[in-house]
Design a protein around this motif. Structure first.
Motif, PDB file in Angstrom:
ATOM      1  N   PRO A 133       0.798  -1.408   0.120  1.00 54.55           N
ATOM      2  CA  PRO A 133      -0.048  -0.189   0.029  1.00 54.55           C
ATOM      3  C   PRO A 133       0.942   1.496  -0.132  1.00 54.55           C
ATOM      4  CG  PRO A 133      -0.857  -1.705   1.510  1.00 54.55           C
ATOM      5  CD  PRO A 133       0.272  -2.223   1.100  1.00 54.55           C
ATOM      6  N   ILE A 134       1.815   1.330   0.893  1.00 55.92           N
ATOM      7  CA  ILE A 134       2.550   2.643   1.122  1.00 55.92           C
ATOM      8  C   ILE A 134       3.238   2.852  -0.203  1.00 55.92           C
ATOM      9  CG2 ILE A 134       4.744   1.659   1.970  1.00 55.92           C
ATOM     10  CD1 ILE A 134       3.150   5.024   2.937  1.00 55.92           C
ATOM     11  N   TYR A 135       3.857   1.948  -0.753  1.00 61.93           N
ATOM     12  CA  TYR A 135       4.381   1.969  -2.201  1.00 61.93           C
ATOM     13  C   TYR A 135       3.670   2.298  -3.282  1.00 61.93           C
ATOM     14  CZ  TYR A 135       8.317   0.377   0.817  1.00 61.93           C
ATOM     15  OH  TYR A 135       9.266   0.337   1.691  1.00 61.93           O
ATOM     16  N   TYR A 136       2.414   1.864  -3.503  1.00 64.47           N
ATOM     17  CA  TYR A 136       1.537   2.253  -4.426  1.00 64.47           C
ATOM     18  C   TYR A 136       0.941   3.816  -4.247  1.00 64.47           C
ATOM     19  CZ  TYR A 136       0.596  -2.757  -5.322  1.00 64.47           C
ATOM     20  OH  TYR A 136       0.796  -4.118  -5.568  1.00 64.47           O
ATOM     21  N   PHE A 137       0.997   4.194  -2.932  1.00 63.50           N
ATOM     22  CA  PHE A 137       0.890   5.620  -2.786  1.00 63.50           C
ATOM     23  C   PHE A 137       2.101   6.445  -3.209  1.00 63.50           C
ATOM     24  CE2 PHE A 137      -2.463   4.203   0.566  1.00 63.50           C
ATOM     25  CZ  PHE A 137      -3.592   4.109  -0.064  1.00 63.50           C
ATOM     26  N   LEU A 138       3.298   5.888  -2.904  1.00 59.77           N
ATOM     27  CA  LEU A 138       4.424   6.541  -3.081  1.00 59.77           C
ATOM     28  C   LEU A 138       4.564   6.629  -4.783  1.00 59.77           C
ATOM     29  CD1 LEU A 138       6.906   7.894  -2.204  1.00 59.77           C
ATOM     30  CD2 LEU A 138       8.028   5.598  -2.252  1.00 59.77           C
ATOM     31  N   TYR A 139       4.185   5.461  -5.559  1.00 59.15           N
ATOM     32  CA  TYR A 139       4.139   5.525  -6.933  1.00 59.15           C
ATOM     33  C   TYR A 139       3.084   6.598  -7.488  1.00 59.15           C
ATOM     34  CZ  TYR A 139       3.805   3.631 -11.767  1.00 59.15           C
ATOM     35  OH  TYR A 139       3.785   3.497 -13.043  1.00 59.15           O
ATOM     36  N   MET A 140       1.977   6.773  -6.963  1.00 58.19           N
ATOM     37  CA  MET A 140       1.066   7.929  -7.367  1.00 58.19           C
ATOM     38  C   MET A 140       1.637   9.359  -7.001  1.00 58.19           C
ATOM     39  SD  MET A 140      -2.623   6.480  -6.123  1.00 58.19           S
ATOM     40  CE  MET A 140      -3.532   7.806  -6.614  1.00 58.19           C
ATOM     41  N   LEU A 141       2.144   9.325  -5.873  1.00 54.59           N
ATOM     42  CA  LEU A 141       2.856  10.896  -5.451  1.00 54.59           C
ATOM     43  C   LEU A 141       4.004  10.941  -6.387  1.00 54.59           C
ATOM     44  CD1 LEU A 141       2.908  13.015  -3.508  1.00 54.59           C
ATOM     45  CD2 LEU A 141       4.491  11.765  -2.121  1.00 54.59           C
ATOM     46  N   ALA A 142       4.632  10.007  -6.779  1.00 55.42           N
ATOM     47  CA  ALA A 142       5.982  10.440  -7.784  1.00 55.42           C
ATOM     48  C   ALA A 142       5.161  10.788  -9.347  1.00 55.42           C
ATOM     49  CB  ALA A 142       6.797   8.991  -8.017  1.00 55.42           C
ATOM     50  N   VAL A 143       4.147  10.119  -9.649  1.00 55.22           N
ATOM     51  CA  VAL A 143       3.584  10.473 -10.922  1.00 55.22           C
ATOM     52  C   VAL A 143       3.202  11.966 -10.794  1.00 55.22           C
ATOM     53  CG1 VAL A 143       1.680  10.041 -12.336  1.00 55.22           C
ATOM     54  CG2 VAL A 143       2.897   8.379 -11.384  1.00 55.22           C
ATOM     55  N   THR A 144       2.498  12.430  -9.682  1.00 54.91           N
ATOM     56  CA  THR A 144       2.000  13.893  -9.854  1.00 54.91           C
ATOM     57  C   THR A 144       3.063  14.847  -9.767  1.00 54.91           C
ATOM     58  OG1 THR A 144       1.934  13.772  -7.132  1.00 54.91           O
ATOM     59  CG2 THR A 144      -0.142  13.078  -8.133  1.00 54.91           C
ATOM     60  N   ASP A 145       4.037  14.403  -8.880  1.00 58.31           N
ATOM     61  CA  ASP A 145       5.531  14.939  -8.859  1.00 58.31           C
ATOM     62  C   ASP A 145       6.454  15.189 -10.244  1.00 58.31           C
ATOM     63  OD1 ASP A 145       4.870  15.840  -6.175  1.00 58.31           O
ATOM     64  OD2 ASP A 145       6.208  14.377  -5.277  1.00 58.31           O
ATOM     65  N   LEU A 146       5.927  14.582 -10.967  1.00 58.74           N
ATOM     66  CA  LEU A 146       6.504  14.516 -12.465  1.00 58.74           C
ATOM     67  C   LEU A 146       5.552  15.440 -13.297  1.00 58.74           C
ATOM     68  CD1 LEU A 146       7.469  10.748 -13.275  1.00 58.74           C
ATOM     69  CD2 LEU A 146       9.121  12.759 -13.096  1.00 58.74           C
ATOM     70  N   VAL A 147       4.457  15.504 -13.212  1.00 56.90           N
ATOM     71  CA  VAL A 147       3.412  16.149 -13.715  1.00 56.90           C
ATOM     72  C   VAL A 147       3.442  17.530 -13.548  1.00 56.90           C
ATOM     73  CG1 VAL A 147       1.032  16.765 -14.587  1.00 56.90           C
ATOM     74  CG2 VAL A 147       1.911  14.046 -14.558  1.00 56.90           C
ATOM     75  N   LEU A 148       3.338  17.722 -12.170  1.00 57.09           N
ATOM     76  CA  LEU A 148       3.192  19.202 -11.525  1.00 57.09           C
ATOM     77  C   LEU A 148       4.312  20.063 -11.907  1.00 57.09           C
ATOM     78  CD1 LEU A 148       1.323  20.899  -9.887  1.00 57.09           C
ATOM     79  CD2 LEU A 148       2.658  20.095  -7.760  1.00 57.09           C
ATOM     80  N   PRO A 149       5.638  19.646 -11.682  1.00 61.60           N
ATOM     81  CA  PRO A 149       6.724  20.751 -12.156  1.00 61.60           C
ATOM     82  C   PRO A 149       6.739  20.961 -13.651  1.00 61.60           C
ATOM     83  CG  PRO A 149       7.676  18.739 -11.368  1.00 61.60           C
ATOM     84  CD  PRO A 149       6.380  18.576 -11.085  1.00 61.60           C
ATOM     85  N   THR A 150       6.426  19.631 -14.617  1.00 61.06           N
ATOM     86  CA  THR A 150       6.524  19.682 -15.979  1.00 61.06           C
ATOM     87  C   THR A 150       5.524  20.620 -16.399  1.00 61.06           C
ATOM     88  OG1 THR A 150       7.401  17.416 -15.965  1.00 61.06           O
ATOM     89  CG2 THR A 150       6.583  18.039 -17.917  1.00 61.06           C
ATOM     90  N   SER A 151       4.312  20.680 -15.842  1.00 61.14           N
ATOM     91  CA  SER A 151       3.411  21.735 -16.268  1.00 61.14           C
ATOM     92  C   SER A 151       3.845  23.347 -16.223  1.00 61.14           C
ATOM     93  CB  SER A 151       2.016  21.509 -15.537  1.00 61.14           C
ATOM     94  OG  SER A 151       2.037  21.745 -14.251  1.00 61.14           O
ATOM     95  N   VAL A 152       4.705  23.528 -15.200  1.00 62.57           N
ATOM     96  CA  VAL A 152       5.166  24.958 -15.031  1.00 62.57           C
ATOM     97  C   VAL A 152       6.692  25.162 -15.392  1.00 62.57           C
ATOM     98  CG1 VAL A 152       5.784  26.420 -13.143  1.00 62.57           C
ATOM     99  CG2 VAL A 152       3.854  24.989 -13.048  1.00 62.57           C
ATOM    100  N   VAL A 153       7.513  24.196 -15.295  1.00 58.09           N
ATOM    101  CA  VAL A 153       8.929  24.671 -15.373  1.00 58.09           C
ATOM    102  C   VAL A 153       9.408  24.990 -16.860  1.00 58.09           C
ATOM    103  CG1 VAL A 153      11.475  24.133 -14.864  1.00 58.09           C
ATOM    104  CG2 VAL A 153       9.530  23.561 -13.234  1.00 58.09           C
ATOM    105  N   PRO A 154       9.202  24.095 -17.646  1.00 53.04           N
ATOM    106  CA  PRO A 154       9.165  24.195 -19.224  1.00 53.04           C
ATOM    107  C   PRO A 154       9.206  25.986 -19.742  1.00 53.04           C
ATOM    108  CG  PRO A 154       8.407  22.254 -19.096  1.00 53.04           C
ATOM    109  CD  PRO A 154       8.340  22.908 -17.726  1.00 53.04           C
TER     110      PRO A 154
END
Length: 253
Positions: free
Chosen positions: A25-46
């Protein structure tokens, strides 16, 4: 910071996928958090980098609305995932023998789906409302990305509903999520202090330390930025812009 966030979160995704012992469970949630942490800066930084590197100071209105949606949608998702991770830590520490039963894979999948749908649905009205506003004044956003309140201020119409809805979503998400995390940790600390030895307490609390650090990094900068916006009008504009980028970059990093 963007490079570190991208490399680090891709590494997390790869390790969680390829290591069978991390399929819990904790690693599934960590996986989801990693996905959001990829999309969030990618939508802003470039776009932000293109402003500084190539003097690209214009953005299409539709692209701006899309950027705004992704920023707020994945921010809400990230907050929900932190709550889910706090729930996992609570169950693991307070009900360790029932952890695999309470947080079985179907339950984890339902929690993940609820977190994703909450982010999608709560933020969905933002771009549709913004598209309906008439824009007859200045069209300059004093920020490095298309933040909701910055977009609201450009409209020359009655924006009360949009403003109130945006604030309601912010308070609803932040207040409920922070409250849920605090309640979880109160229960966790109560069980930790009931342990017989200091070493056992430190070892048990150590399983929560990384989640607690990410939670503080996720909530303190936006809260600080919001309070300075509301109560200190002498803060220079560049400070708001800096803080706006910090709270989107630091947690993923």
């Amino acid at each position: 910071m963007y490079v570190i966030a991208i490399l680090g979160n891709f590494t997390i995704l790869y390790i969680v996928i390829t290591e069978p012992s991390l399929h819990g469970p904790i690693y599934y949630f960590l996986y989801m958090l990693a996905v959001t942490d990829l999309v969030l800066p990618t939508s802003v930084v470039p776009k932000t980098l293109s402003i500084f590197w190539f003097n690209s100071r214009e953005i299409d209105f539709s692209a701006c609305l899309t950027e705004m949606y992704f920023i707020h949608c994945f921010s809400v998702m990230g907050s929900g995932i932190l709550v889910a991770m706090a729930l996992d830590r609570y169950v693991a520490i307070c009900h360790p023998l029932r952890h695999s039963t309470i947080l079985a894979k179907p339950v984890v999948a339902k929690i993940g789906l609820a977190v994703v749908l909450r982010g999608i649905m709560l933020v969905l009205p933002h771009p549709f409302l913004a598209r309906r506003w008439p824009h007859c004044r200045i069209n300059i956003i004093t920020h490095s990305y298309c933040e909701h309140m910055a977009m609201v201020k450009l409209a020359c119409a009655d924006i009360c509903f949009s403003s109130y809805y945006g604030l309601s979503v912010t308070f609803l998400v932040m207040d409920l999520d922070v409250f849920s995390i605090i309640v979880s940790y109160i229960q966790i600390l109560r069980d930790i202090f009931s342990l017989p030895t200091k070493d056992a307490r430190l070892k048990t609390f150590g399983t929560c330390s990384s989640h607690l650090c990410v939670t503080l990094a996720s909530y303190i900068p936006p809260l600080f930025s919001f309070l300075t916006h509301q109560f200190d009008h002498n803060v220079p504009l560049y400070f708001y812009v800096l803080m706006g980028n910090v709270y989107l970059l630091v947690p993923p990093c």
